[in-house]
Design a protein around this motif. Structure first.
Motif, PDB file in Angstrom:
ATOM      1  N   GLY A 105      -2.227  12.301   5.317  1.00  0.00           N
ATOM      2  CA  GLY A 105      -0.903  12.098   4.745  1.00  0.00           C
ATOM      3  C   GLY A 105      -0.102  13.364   4.570  1.00  0.00           C
ATOM      4  O   GLY A 105       0.849  13.390   3.778  1.00  0.00           O
ATOM      5  N   LEU A 106      -0.441  14.403   5.277  1.00  0.00           N
ATOM      6  CA  LEU A 106       0.248  15.682   5.104  1.00  0.00           C
ATOM      7  C   LEU A 106       1.729  15.618   5.481  1.00  0.00           C
ATOM      8  O   LEU A 106       2.515  16.460   5.046  1.00  0.00           O
ATOM      9  N   GLN A 107       2.104  14.624   6.276  1.00  0.00           N
ATOM     10  CA  GLN A 107       3.515  14.516   6.655  1.00  0.00           C
ATOM     11  C   GLN A 107       4.379  13.949   5.535  1.00  0.00           C
ATOM     12  O   GLN A 107       5.605  14.005   5.606  1.00  0.00           O
ATOM     13  N   GLY A 108       3.750  13.399   4.489  1.00  0.00           N
ATOM     14  CA  GLY A 108       4.532  12.934   3.357  1.00  0.00           C
ATOM     15  C   GLY A 108       4.179  11.536   2.896  1.00  0.00           C
ATOM     16  O   GLY A 108       3.332  10.846   3.479  1.00  0.00           O
ATOM     17  N   SER A 109       4.846  11.113   1.824  1.00  0.00           N
ATOM     18  CA  SER A 109       4.610   9.808   1.211  1.00  0.00           C
ATOM     19  C   SER A 109       5.123   8.681   2.115  1.00  0.00           C
ATOM     20  O   SER A 109       6.050   8.861   2.895  1.00  0.00           O
ATOM     21  N   PHE A 110       4.500   7.507   1.967  1.00  0.00           N
ATOM     22  CA  PHE A 110       5.002   6.325   2.674  1.00  0.00           C
ATOM     23  C   PHE A 110       4.473   5.069   1.998  1.00  0.00           C
ATOM     24  O   PHE A 110       3.480   5.102   1.259  1.00  0.00           O
ATOM     25  N   ASN A 111       5.176   3.965   2.246  1.00  0.00           N
ATOM     26  CA  ASN A 111       4.776   2.651   1.752  1.00  0.00           C
ATOM     27  C   ASN A 111       4.550   1.727   2.941  1.00  0.00           C
ATOM     28  O   ASN A 111       5.256   1.805   3.948  1.00  0.00           O
ATOM     29  N   HIS A 112       3.586   0.834   2.773  1.00  0.00           N
ATOM     30  CA  HIS A 112       3.259  -0.127   3.823  1.00  0.00           C
ATOM     31  C   HIS A 112       3.301  -1.518   3.196  1.00  0.00           C
ATOM     32  O   HIS A 112       2.566  -1.793   2.252  1.00  0.00           O
ATOM     33  N   TYR A 113       4.183  -2.393   3.695  1.00  0.00           N
ATOM     34  CA  TYR A 113       4.359  -3.732   3.138  1.00  0.00           C
ATOM     35  C   TYR A 113       3.819  -4.770   4.119  1.00  0.00           C
ATOM     36  O   TYR A 113       4.155  -4.752   5.306  1.00  0.00           O
ATOM     37  N   ARG A 114       3.022  -5.697   3.588  1.00  0.00           N
ATOM     38  CA  ARG A 114       2.542  -6.824   4.380  1.00  0.00           C
ATOM     39  C   ARG A 114       3.073  -8.118   3.775  1.00  0.00           C
ATOM     40  O   ARG A 114       3.223  -8.233   2.559  1.00  0.00           O
ATOM     41  N   PHE A 115       3.330  -9.102   4.656  1.00  0.00           N
ATOM     42  CA  PHE A 115       3.947 -10.354   4.239  1.00  0.00           C
ATOM     43  C   PHE A 115       3.128 -11.534   4.745  1.00  0.00           C
ATOM     44  O   PHE A 115       2.301 -11.397   5.649  1.00  0.00           O
ATOM     45  N   ALA A 116       3.388 -12.688   4.167  1.00  0.00           N
ATOM     46  CA  ALA A 116       2.618 -13.878   4.535  1.00  0.00           C
ATOM     47  C   ALA A 116       2.847 -14.275   5.984  1.00  0.00           C
ATOM     48  O   ALA A 116       1.915 -14.679   6.687  1.00  0.00           O
ATOM     49  N   SER A 117       4.097 -14.173   6.455  1.00  0.00           N
ATOM     50  CA  SER A 117       4.383 -14.646   7.814  1.00  0.00           C
ATOM     51  C   SER A 117       5.244 -13.697   8.639  1.00  0.00           C
ATOM     52  O   SER A 117       5.468 -13.941   9.824  1.00  0.00           O
ATOM     53  N   ASP A 118       5.737 -12.616   8.032  1.00  0.00           N
ATOM     54  CA  ASP A 118       6.591 -11.675   8.755  1.00  0.00           C
ATOM     55  C   ASP A 118       5.804 -10.429   9.161  1.00  0.00           C
ATOM     56  O   ASP A 118       4.760 -10.124   8.582  1.00  0.00           O
ATOM     57  N   PRO A 119       6.310  -9.681  10.147  1.00  0.00           N
ATOM     58  CA  PRO A 119       5.632  -8.435  10.551  1.00  0.00           C
ATOM     59  C   PRO A 119       5.602  -7.424   9.408  1.00  0.00           C
ATOM     60  O   PRO A 119       6.494  -7.400   8.549  1.00  0.00           O
ATOM     61  N   ALA A 149       0.861  -1.179   0.000  1.00  0.00           N
ATOM     62  CA  ALA A 149       0.000   0.000   0.000  1.00  0.00           C
ATOM     63  C   ALA A 149       0.897   1.229   0.000  1.00  0.00           C
ATOM     64  O   ALA A 149       1.779   1.352   0.859  1.00  0.00           O
ATOM     65  N   THR A 150       0.715   2.115  -0.961  1.00  0.00           N
ATOM     66  CA  THR A 150       1.586   3.277  -1.058  1.00  0.00           C
ATOM     67  C   THR A 150       0.768   4.551  -1.214  1.00  0.00           C
ATOM     68  O   THR A 150      -0.236   4.581  -1.933  1.00  0.00           O
ATOM     69  N   PHE A 151       1.211   5.586  -0.534  1.00  0.00           N
ATOM     70  CA  PHE A 151       0.649   6.924  -0.706  1.00  0.00           C
ATOM     71  C   PHE A 151       1.746   7.817  -1.246  1.00  0.00           C
ATOM     72  O   PHE A 151       2.821   7.915  -0.652  1.00  0.00           O
ATOM     73  N   GLN A 152       1.486   8.444  -2.385  1.00  0.00           N
ATOM     74  CA  GLN A 152       2.471   9.313  -3.029  1.00  0.00           C
ATOM     75  C   GLN A 152       1.868  10.702  -3.201  1.00  0.00           C
ATOM     76  O   GLN A 152       0.815  10.852  -3.827  1.00  0.00           O
ATOM     77  N   THR A 153       2.534  11.693  -2.670  1.00  0.00           N
ATOM     78  CA  THR A 153       1.958  13.035  -2.672  1.00  0.00           C
ATOM     79  C   THR A 153       2.015  13.725  -4.034  1.00  0.00           C
ATOM     80  O   THR A 153       1.091  14.442  -4.411  1.00  0.00           O
ATOM     81  N   HIS A 154       3.094  13.498  -4.800  1.00  0.00           N
ATOM     82  CA  HIS A 154       3.284  14.325  -5.993  1.00  0.00           C
ATOM     83  C   HIS A 154       3.869  13.586  -7.188  1.00  0.00           C
ATOM     84  O   HIS A 154       4.134  14.207  -8.220  1.00  0.00           O
ATOM     85  N   MET A 155       4.054  12.276  -7.088  1.00  0.00           N
ATOM     86  CA  MET A 155       4.713  11.551  -8.162  1.00  0.00           C
ATOM     87  C   MET A 155       4.168  10.129  -8.230  1.00  0.00           C
ATOM     88  O   MET A 155       3.838   9.529  -7.201  1.00  0.00           O
TER      89      MET A 155
END
Length: 283
Positions: free
Chosen positions: A204-218, A104-110
């Protein structure tokens, strides 16, 4: 006799690729020029790749595998080679992308790199430094191979409306980039939403970020600065960003309405004539 540069296959993935290319070519009894003629590349390029002075591409690898009967060896290696050429601070992120079951990714300008076109990526990467631009573009686009895996990740993308209107690479490049975003409109594993200007203040005013989820890892959250990346599995940070993403999705346009806004932006700013009567990009 011409000097032959003997590579150490253990020095790097690129050296290993060049070593294997030369080994299989010589086993087939072909010169560099002869192999180039077979695969429709120059013998000089074959030589540059064999000596680790030029990056191979996926198409090159597929053609060599077919010509030399390597059983897909080079096609399997090329992903590792290209990933190894990413900036050191970003290689961990590419590994996260490759292992994730959901991104899941939020991108502010690109537009995010996983959805960039060649022309758009080239413009982004060349904004400050045009050295080895072909290779750097190839490396960035190679990350998109994860979307073609047998079991690709689910990709959620929220783009600030600025990403649609900031003209990167010129009108033609922008039209092509927005057309690529629209190409995923009916793809259930790639979901594109736009956060419109009308949303006002948002999570999201603080900026872009990505969120990664995995099958068995945090889960892991990744943020980025100038030339640095910051992945973290801190539970509080992950929880905070997950909540922010939920709020961003709620504030963003639906997938259908986002596609409509992308089409309108294409019509108004980047070339109405390239859209069909139903508003879809022409091939």
């Amino acid at each position: 006799m011409a000097h032959i540069n003997i590579l150490d296959p253990g020095a790097s993935p690129l050296d290993y690729y060049g070593y294997e290319l030369r080994r299989h070519r010589e086993a087939a009894g072909l010169t560099q020029r002869q192999l180039g003629d077979v695969i429709n590349y120059t013998g000089s390029l074959v030589g540059q790749i064999e000596t680790a002075r030029k990056l191979p591409t996926e198409v090159f690898s597929e053609r060599v595998d077919a010509a030399l009967g390597t059983g897909g060896l080079l096609s399997r290696l090329v992903g590792l080679v290209l990933r190894s050429q990413l900036p050191a601070w970003f290689q961990q992120v590419a590994e996260l992308e490759a292992r994730a079951t959901e991104i899941a990714t939020f991108q502010t300008h690109m537009v995010h790199g996983l959805l960039q076109t060649d022309a758009y990526a080239r413009a982004v990467l060349g904004a400050m430094d045009r050295r080895k631009l072909d290779d750097r573009t190839t490396v960035r686009l190679a990350r998109q191979r994860i979307l073609e895996k047998e079991q690709p990740p689910v990709l959620w993308v929220i783009l600030g409306e600025t990403a649609l209107r900031q003209e990167i690479g010129g009108p033609e490049a922008m039209w092509g980039q927005l057309a690529r975003l629209l190409s995923f409109e009916d793809a259930p594993l790639v979901n594109v939403q736009v956060l419109p200007f009308s949303a006002g203040a948002h999570a999201g005013l603080q900026g872009s970020f990505n969120h990664y989820r995995f099958a068995s890892d945090p889960a892991i959250v990744y943020t980025e600065g100038y030339g640095t990346g910051h992945p973290t599995a801190n539970p509080d940070t992950v929880k905070d960003c997950s909540l922010r993403y939920d709020h961003l999705q709620a504030a963003a346009l639906s997938i259908k309405d986002s596609a409509a806004l992308i089409r309108r932006t294409m019509e108004e700013h980047y070339g109405e004539s390239q859209l069909s009567s139903d508003g879809r990009p022409l091939a």
